[in-house]
Design an enzyme around this catalytic site. Structure first.
Site, PDB file in Angstrom:
ATOM      1  N   CYS A 121      19.693  -8.108  -5.588  1.00 57.52           N
ATOM      2  CA  CYS A 121      18.985  -9.136  -4.807  1.00 57.52           C
ATOM      3  C   CYS A 121      19.529 -10.540  -5.035  1.00 57.52           C
ATOM      4  O   CYS A 121      19.132 -11.480  -4.351  1.00 57.52           O
ATOM      5  CB  CYS A 121      17.488  -9.073  -5.090  1.00 57.52           C
ATOM      6  SG  CYS A 121      16.753  -7.534  -4.515  1.00 57.52           S
ATOM      7  N   HIS A 263      14.630 -16.079  -3.509  1.00 63.36           N
ATOM      8  CA  HIS A 263      14.704 -14.682  -3.058  1.00 63.36           C
ATOM      9  C   HIS A 263      13.274 -14.189  -2.874  1.00 63.36           C
ATOM     10  O   HIS A 263      12.429 -14.363  -3.758  1.00 63.36           O
ATOM     11  CB  HIS A 263      15.443 -13.841  -4.107  1.00 63.36           C
ATOM     12  CG  HIS A 263      15.180 -12.380  -3.953  1.00 63.36           C
ATOM     13  ND1 HIS A 263      15.397 -11.721  -2.767  1.00 63.36           N
ATOM     14  CD2 HIS A 263      14.689 -11.457  -4.809  1.00 63.36           C
ATOM     15  CE1 HIS A 263      15.068 -10.448  -2.908  1.00 63.36           C
ATOM     16  NE2 HIS A 263      14.628 -10.272  -4.143  1.00 63.36           N
ATOM     17  N   ASN A 293      10.480  -7.512   0.889  1.00 61.97           N
ATOM     18  CA  ASN A 293      11.659  -7.898   0.104  1.00 61.97           C
ATOM     19  C   ASN A 293      12.889  -7.254   0.767  1.00 61.97           C
ATOM     20  O   ASN A 293      13.023  -6.033   0.756  1.00 61.97           O
ATOM     21  CB  ASN A 293      11.473  -7.402  -1.338  1.00 61.97           C
ATOM     22  CG  ASN A 293      12.667  -7.681  -2.233  1.00 61.97           C
ATOM     23  OD1 ASN A 293      13.783  -7.911  -1.754  1.00 61.97           O
ATOM     24  ND2 ASN A 293      12.451  -7.644  -3.536  1.00 61.97           N
TER      25      ASN A 293
HETATM   26  N1  COA Z   1      -1.139   1.348  -4.270  1.00 61.57           N
HETATM   27  C1  COA Z   1      -2.131   1.590  -5.142  1.00 61.57           C
HETATM   28  N2  COA Z   1      -1.945   1.719  -6.465  1.00 61.57           N
HETATM   29  C2  COA Z   1      -0.684   1.591  -6.922  1.00 61.57           C
HETATM   30  C3  COA Z   1       0.404   1.337  -6.060  1.00 61.57           C
HETATM   31  C4  COA Z   1       0.132   1.221  -4.684  1.00 61.57           C
HETATM   32  N3  COA Z   1       1.098   0.972  -3.784  1.00 61.57           N
HETATM   33  N4  COA Z   1       1.539   1.259  -6.799  1.00 61.57           N
HETATM   34  C5  COA Z   1       1.192   1.442  -8.068  1.00 61.57           C
HETATM   35  N5  COA Z   1      -0.154   1.670  -8.150  1.00 61.57           N
HETATM   36  C6  COA Z   1      -0.969   1.922  -9.336  1.00 61.57           C
HETATM   37  C7  COA Z   1      -0.173   2.491 -10.480  1.00 61.57           C
HETATM   38  O1  COA Z   1       0.001   3.879 -10.338  1.00 61.57           O
HETATM   39  C8  COA Z   1      -1.046   2.129 -11.658  1.00 61.57           C
HETATM   40  O2  COA Z   1      -2.089   3.042 -11.747  1.00 61.57           O
HETATM   41  P1  COA Z   1      -2.635   3.510 -13.192  1.00 61.57           P
HETATM   42  O3  COA Z   1      -3.140   2.267 -13.851  1.00 61.57           O
HETATM   43  O4  COA Z   1      -3.700   4.486 -12.839  1.00 61.57           O
HETATM   44  O5  COA Z   1      -1.447   4.100 -13.901  1.00 61.57           O
HETATM   45  C9  COA Z   1      -1.639   0.792 -11.253  1.00 61.57           C
HETATM   46  O6  COA Z   1      -1.506   0.700  -9.818  1.00 61.57           O
HETATM   47  C10 COA Z   1      -0.968  -0.375 -11.905  1.00 61.57           C
HETATM   48  O7  COA Z   1       0.456  -0.160 -11.784  1.00 61.57           O
HETATM   49  P2  COA Z   1       1.467  -1.260 -12.187  1.00 61.57           P
HETATM   50  O8  COA Z   1       2.845  -0.817 -11.844  1.00 61.57           O
HETATM   51  O9  COA Z   1       1.206  -1.670 -13.607  1.00 61.57           O
HETATM   52  O10 COA Z   1       0.965  -2.396 -11.202  1.00 61.57           O
HETATM   53  P3  COA Z   1       1.375  -3.894 -11.108  1.00 61.57           P
HETATM   54  O11 COA Z   1       0.148  -4.725 -11.117  1.00 61.57           O
HETATM   55  O12 COA Z   1       2.467  -4.246 -12.067  1.00 61.57           O
HETATM   56  O13 COA Z   1       1.976  -3.977  -9.633  1.00 61.57           O
HETATM   57  C11 COA Z   1       4.136  -4.067  -8.586  1.00 61.57           C
HETATM   58  C12 COA Z   1       3.107  -3.199  -9.284  1.00 61.57           C
HETATM   59  C13 COA Z   1       5.370  -3.226  -8.278  1.00 61.57           C
HETATM   60  C14 COA Z   1       3.536  -4.603  -7.289  1.00 61.57           C
HETATM   61  C15 COA Z   1       4.481  -5.248  -9.530  1.00 61.57           C
HETATM   62  O14 COA Z   1       4.824  -4.763 -10.800  1.00 61.57           O
HETATM   63  C16 COA Z   1       5.580  -6.064  -9.010  1.00 61.57           C
HETATM   64  O15 COA Z   1       5.420  -6.763  -8.006  1.00 61.57           O
HETATM   65  N6  COA Z   1       6.759  -6.081  -9.708  1.00 61.57           N
HETATM   66  C17 COA Z   1       7.912  -6.806  -9.295  1.00 61.57           C
HETATM   67  C18 COA Z   1       8.553  -6.068  -8.192  1.00 61.57           C
HETATM   68  C19 COA Z   1       9.565  -6.900  -7.471  1.00 61.57           C
HETATM   69  O16 COA Z   1       9.243  -7.894  -6.866  1.00 61.57           O
HETATM   70  N7  COA Z   1      10.804  -6.480  -7.551  1.00 61.57           N
HETATM   71  C20 COA Z   1      11.859  -7.102  -6.876  1.00 61.57           C
HETATM   72  C21 COA Z   1      12.635  -7.900  -7.821  1.00 61.57           C
HETATM   73  S1  COA Z   1      14.133  -8.388  -7.026  1.00 61.57           S
END
Ligand code: COA
Length: 347
Positions: A121, A263, A293
């Site tokens: 990215c 980004h 994204n």
């Molecule tokens: N819908 C509902 N629940 C979801 C889900 C979805 N789409 N995706 C994950 N979950 C659940 C998980 O399974 C987890 O459940 P559990 O607690 O029962 O195990 C819970 O939500 C929390 O998961 P987690 O991964 O810790 O959530 P989070 O608050 O960190 O959010 C992201 C997940 C991916 C949205 C977040 O980590 C994020 O935005 N990360 C950066 C990603 C990004 O921008 N990457 C690009 C960089 S270039």
């Protein structure tokens, strides 16, 4: 090739003189995703800010979007020919050859230098630095730089954590040789990486580490994988640090920045970076809400959207900052030039 200019040598800067972007035609809303995944609109919006993204149709490849965006950028610059075509992508049409030569050929650029930049990215900012280097070295007078990605082709459609985040798209700029004090001159770069965290964002199979072997690799090995929570933390700290390094290198403060164009990873990340820089959120250009994204395409698509909306005006000072797998990060400054109003990026 162009002749080396005679007379006292003036450093040749890369000046942005054309801009265009293109999204594929199929819109995928959060409601669409909730029909096939265990998720819902509220979860997606509160965690990422994203409401909609666009994805390619079966058979449509990264180069198809790249050509459309490239054509628009060339038209915006009013030029037919460039000396080099650079494509920043993580989703090339094939592992070999690079995607850029085919894009150059389809854009009527026979003989142009053409290569891909792989910085996930951060690819567009790395591509800007690479294109500026071609111009400064006298290798090219004009460069077409395209950021293009089709993450829908590598994200497992059943992976709810990643399928909600990514969208497909391509954005492009034309850079020409010019003076460092001209509007549009790109400069004061900061680029960095930390490969100790390479495992946070990966596609495991398909390269030399995990070789092709008889039988299909497992589904998870072919698909994009990301450790979201850790990536989130790195994204905020690395983007803020890179932005600060660039500003201090140029002798700017955040007060000098009219628009911060990060980004478009996820809205919470962007707001956290703006807060860490003490930049008012209104100065942070975002369109992740309506396109997701889009990887290496996200900064040029955000620029095209904001320029079309009239948010970016000639003389405005911009700070671009990106972060991605590798880990990689990078920033650069530019003063917005006079450009024709870009076409709408949505289909
Ligand atoms: N819908 C509902 N629940 C979801 C889900 C979805 N789409 N995706 C994950 N979950 C659940 C998980 O399974 C987890 O459940 P559990 O607690 O029962 O195990 C819970 O939500 C929390 O998961 P987690 O991964 O810790 O959530 P989070 O608050 O960190 O959010 C992201 C997940 C991916 C949205 C977040 O980590 C994020 O935005 N990360 C950066 C990603 C990004 O921008 N990457 C690009 C960089 S270039």
């Amino acid at each position: 090739m162009f002749p080396t200019p005679a007379g006292p040598s003036v450093p040749s800067s890369a000046v942005l003189c054309g801009l265009g972007g293109r999204l594929p035609s199929r819109a995928v809303t959060n409601a669409h995703l909730a029909r096939r995944l265990d998720t819902d609109d509220t979860w997606i919006r509160t965690r990422t800010g994203i409401r909609r993204r666009y994805v390619v149709d079966p058979g449509q490849a990264t180069s198809d979007l790249a050509v459309e965006a490239g054509r628009r950028a060339l038209a915006s610059a009013g030029v037919d020919r460039v000396d080099a075509v650079v494509v920043a992508t993580t989703t090339p049409d094939r592992p070999c050859p690079a995607t850029a030569p085919a894009v150059a050929a389809r854009l009527g650029q026979p003989g142009a230098a053409a290569y891909d930049v792989g910085a996930v990215c951060t690819g567009f900012v790395y591509g800007l630095a690479s294109s500026a280097g071609l111009i400064a070295a006298g290798v090219a007078e004009r460069v077409l730089l395209i950021g293009a990605d089709t993450y829908s082709t590598i994200v497992d459609p059943l992976d709810r954590a990643n399928a909600i985040i990514f969208g497909d798209g391509a954005g492009a700029v034309v850079l020409r040789a010019g003076r460092p004090d001209e509007p549009g001159a790109v400069g004061h770069f900061d680029l960095g990486s930390d490969g100790a965290h390479e495992d946070l964002i990966t596609v495991a199979a398909g390269g030399s580490r995990q070789r092709s072997r008889p039988g299909e690799p497992g589904r998870e090995e072919r698909h994009f994988a990301m450790r979201g929570r850790e990536v989130y933390r790195h994204a905020v700290t690395r983007m803020a640090a890179s932005a600060r390094a660039t500003l201090s290198g140029a002798g700017w403060t955040t007060d000098d920045v009219d628009h911060f164009v990060p980004h478009q990873a996820n809205l919470r990340i962007l707001h956290s970076v703006a807060d860490a820089l003490a930049l008012p959120r209104e100065r942070c250009v975002t369109h992740v809400e309506s396109v997701g994204n889009t990887g290496a395409a996200s900064i040029p698509l955000a620029l095209a959207d904001a320029a079309r909306a009239g948010t970016l005006r000639p003389g405005h000072r911009l700070l671009l900052t990106a972060f991605g797998g590798g880990l990689t990060w990078g920033s650069c400054l530019l003063t917005w030039p006079e450009l024709p109003r870009p076409e709408r990026i949505t289909p």
